[in-house]
Motif scaffolding. Structure first.
Motif, short mmCIF file in Angstrom:
data_model
loop_
_atom_site.label_atom_id
_atom_site.label_comp_id
_atom_site.label_asym_id
_atom_site.label_seq_id
_atom_site.Cartn_x
_atom_site.Cartn_y
_atom_site.Cartn_z
N ALA A 1 1.01 -1.21 0.07
CA ALA A 1 -0.11 0.02 -0.02
C ALA A 1 0.91 1.13 0.08
CB ALA A 1 -1.05 0.00 1.27
N PHE A 2 1.97 1.26 0.77
CA PHE A 2 2.55 2.56 0.69
C PHE A 2 3.45 2.59 -0.47
CE2 PHE A 2 6.31 4.93 1.91
CZ PHE A 2 5.93 5.82 2.34
N ALA A 3 3.88 1.25 -0.90
CA ALA A 3 4.71 1.34 -2.19
C ALA A 3 3.90 2.05 -3.44
CB ALA A 3 5.28 0.14 -2.65
N ASP A 4 2.63 1.70 -3.46
CA ASP A 4 1.71 2.28 -4.50
C ASP A 4 1.39 3.58 -4.39
OD1 ASP A 4 1.25 -0.24 -5.68
OD2 ASP A 4 -0.68 -0.67 -4.86
N TYR A 5 1.21 4.17 -2.93
CA TYR A 5 0.83 5.55 -2.58
C TYR A 5 2.21 6.34 -3.24
CZ TYR A 5 1.09 9.83 0.30
OH TYR A 5 1.16 11.19 0.45
N MET A 6 3.59 5.89 -2.96
CA MET A 6 4.81 6.66 -3.40
C MET A 6 4.78 6.70 -5.00
SD MET A 6 6.76 7.79 -0.96
CE MET A 6 8.26 7.86 -1.40
N GLN A 7 4.32 5.85 -5.76
CA GLN A 7 3.89 5.65 -7.05
C GLN A 7 3.12 6.70 -7.51
OE1 GLN A 7 3.08 2.26 -9.33
NE2 GLN A 7 3.59 3.05 -11.30
N ALA A 8 1.82 6.77 -6.78
CA ALA A 8 0.80 7.69 -7.12
C ALA A 8 1.05 9.00 -6.66
CB ALA A 8 -0.46 7.27 -6.30
N TYR A 9 2.12 9.31 -6.00
CA TYR A 9 2.53 10.66 -5.53
C TYR A 9 3.35 11.04 -6.53
CZ TYR A 9 4.67 14.65 -3.30
OH TYR A 9 5.04 15.98 -2.94
N GLY A 10 4.26 10.27 -7.20
CA GLY A 10 5.17 10.59 -8.08
C GLY A 10 4.35 11.03 -9.31
N GLU A 11 3.44 10.24 -9.73
CA GLU A 11 2.24 10.48 -10.81
C GLU A 11 1.60 11.84 -10.50
OE1 GLU A 11 0.14 7.02 -10.95
OE2 GLU A 11 1.69 5.71 -12.26
N GLY A 12 1.27 12.06 -9.41
CA GLY A 12 0.56 13.39 -8.99
C GLY A 12 1.35 14.40 -9.12
N GLY A 13 2.59 14.30 -8.73
CA GLY A 13 3.57 15.41 -8.86
C GLY A 13 4.02 15.84 -10.39
N LEU A 14 3.98 14.84 -11.31
CA LEU A 14 4.06 15.29 -12.63
C LEU A 14 2.88 15.94 -13.23
CD1 LEU A 14 5.64 11.83 -14.34
CD2 LEU A 14 6.60 14.08 -13.64
N ARG A 15 1.59 15.76 -12.49
CA ARG A 15 0.38 16.55 -13.03
C ARG A 15 0.56 17.86 -12.38
NH1 ARG A 15 -1.75 11.17 -12.69
NH2 ARG A 15 -2.48 11.88 -10.34
N ALA A 16 0.96 17.86 -10.85
CA ALA A 16 1.13 19.17 -10.23
C ALA A 16 1.94 20.22 -10.82
CB ALA A 16 1.42 18.79 -8.82
N ASP A 17 3.12 19.74 -11.49
CA ASP A 17 3.95 20.77 -12.13
C ASP A 17 3.24 21.34 -13.35
OD1 ASP A 17 6.26 21.62 -13.00
OD2 ASP A 17 7.21 19.88 -13.99
N ASP A 18 2.42 20.65 -13.88
CA ASP A 18 1.49 21.12 -15.22
C ASP A 18 0.80 22.27 -14.61
OD1 ASP A 18 2.88 19.48 -16.95
OD2 ASP A 18 1.47 18.15 -16.89
N PHE A 19 0.10 22.02 -13.32
CA PHE A 19 -0.92 23.13 -12.70
C PHE A 19 -0.13 24.32 -12.10
CE2 PHE A 19 -3.59 19.39 -13.24
CZ PHE A 19 -4.78 19.96 -13.54
N GLY A 20 1.38 24.10 -11.79
CA GLY A 20 1.95 24.97 -10.91
C GLY A 20 1.49 24.97 -9.59
N ALA A 21 1.36 23.68 -9.22
CA ALA A 21 0.83 23.60 -7.81
C ALA A 21 2.07 22.56 -6.98
CB ALA A 21 -0.35 22.80 -7.77
N ILE A 22 3.33 22.44 -7.33
CA ILE A 22 4.14 21.57 -6.66
C ILE A 22 4.31 21.78 -5.39
CG2 ILE A 22 6.58 21.19 -6.35
CD1 ILE A 22 6.58 20.94 -9.52
N ASP A 23 4.38 23.26 -4.87
CA ASP A 23 4.47 23.73 -3.43
C ASP A 23 3.54 23.01 -2.71
OD1 ASP A 23 2.76 25.27 -4.59
OD2 ASP A 23 3.00 26.89 -3.29
N ARG A 24 2.14 23.01 -3.17
CA ARG A 24 1.06 22.34 -2.22
C ARG A 24 1.18 21.10 -1.92
NH1 ARG A 24 -1.25 26.74 -0.26
NH2 ARG A 24 -1.77 28.41 -1.83
N LEU A 25 1.82 20.37 -3.23
CA LEU A 25 1.75 18.77 -3.30
C LEU A 25 3.04 18.41 -2.35
CD1 LEU A 25 0.53 16.33 -4.37
CD2 LEU A 25 2.36 16.11 -6.00
N ALA A 26 4.19 19.34 -2.30
CA ALA A 26 5.22 19.51 -1.45
C ALA A 26 4.93 19.01 0.09
CB ALA A 26 6.26 20.32 -1.54
N ARG A 27 3.71 19.86 0.33
CA ARG A 27 3.26 19.94 1.84
C ARG A 27 2.78 18.43 2.21
NH1 ARG A 27 0.67 25.80 2.02
NH2 ARG A 27 2.80 27.07 1.98
N ILE A 28 2.16 17.79 1.16
CA ILE A 28 1.59 16.40 1.49
C ILE A 28 2.60 15.45 1.80
CG2 ILE A 28 0.33 14.45 0.74
CD1 ILE A 28 -1.39 16.42 -1.03
#
Length: 293
Positions: free
Chosen positions: A140-167
């Motif tokens: 479960a944690f391994a899948d969460y980390m992968q999902a976080y990475g995928e979410g980070g790539l999308r957050a970069d497109d939205f200019g929201a990396i700082d918000r995701l970094a807090r998670i």
């Protein structure tokens, strides 16, 4: 994992990876790892989530000396499909997210000096490998980390990396979990630190608040000392489910319209496990002011 360099330094591949060169570690460096490992191994069993200790055993990280990434990755790959790769230091956000999205965990290869055994500002191999890797053996944690990475790539497109970094900060680095035996540690920044392993659970100073995505995205954090607020998750499965089921685009827009919350804030709607005294932070500020004048 932001770096000021835009391109990889000499000797690094295009994705910022470098050889670990395990054979170059000195006996003193191996002894430093062993001293750090043994101290945490004595302290953590009753404090950390069981999945962490299971990961240590499964990956045979209790063997003496700095782990060889090749052998460590073989065991981790069999467990959850992850591997550990060496990098020269902090890497640019997008490269960091790309590695996570492809189940590669990046780690520095240097280890702190003996005189830095209690505190090091820049993450070293002990923080990266001891702190992070055991939980990557948990599905479960391994899948969460992968999902976080995928979410980070999308957050970069939205200019929201700082918000995701807090998670990332308040889960992967400094997260707590509600367990049937009480609160438990799981964040790498805590479990790799002897003093914060005690402070995060035992000290009356910090707030301990139930995890909420929007709340965490609004909350500042500090990188120079113990946290003034820790967030508590119910389980890795719940954390993964919430990450996968949330549409982050409207959440980013909503959070962008709200003010940030300070590191010691308690907000309306918070589910509070511990309302902290903030005595540690207050005393530290007073001491800093005295020293300044």
């Amino acid at each position: 994992m932001v770096n000021v360099f835009e391109t990889p330094p000499p000797g690094a591949a295009a994705d910022w990876t470098i050889p670990q060169q395990w054979e170059r570690y000195t006996e003193e460096e191996h002894r430093t790892w062993d001293a750090l490992f043994e101290r945490q191994a004595r302290l953590l069993p009753d404090r950390v989530v069981p999945e962490f200790m299971e990961g240590l055993r499964m990956l045979k990280m209790d063997e003496r000396g700095i782990p060889n990434f090749e052998y460590l990755s073989e065991r981790l790959m069999k467990a959850t499909g992850w591997q550990v790769v060496a990098v020269p230091g902090l890497v640019p956000d997008r490269d960091f997210f790309e590695h996570l999205a492809n189940r590669r965990f990046v780690s520095g290869r240097f280890i702190r000096r003996k005189d830095q055994i209690d505190y090091l500002q820049e993450p070293d191999i002990f923080h990266d490998v001891f702190g992070h890797v055991p939980l990557l053996a948990n599905p479960a944690f391994a899948d969460y980390m992968q999902a976080y990475g995928e979410g980070g790539l999308r957050a970069d497109d939205f200019g929201a990396i700082d918000r995701l970094a807090r998670i990332y900060w308040y889960t992967v680095e400094f997260g707590l979990m509600q367990h049937r035996e009480g609160l438990k540690l799981f964040g790498a920044g805590i479990v790799s630190s002897y003093s914060e392993s005690v402070f995060a659970l035992d000290d009356p100073s910090p707030n301990r608040i139930a995890f909420d995505l929007k709340r965490v995205m609004r909350t500042k954090y500090r990188i120079d000392d113990f946290q003034q607020t820790y967030f508590v998750v119910d389980s890795f499965e719940d954390l993964l489910r919430e990450t996968l089921e949330t549409d982050f685009a409207p959440l980013y827009r909503q959070v962008a319209s709200l003010s940030d919350l300070e590191v010691d804030s308690v907000a309306t709607g918070d589910q509070i496990f511990t309302l902290g005294t903030q005595a540690y932070a207050t005393a530290k500020r007073a001491a800093d002011e005295t020293e300044r004048y």
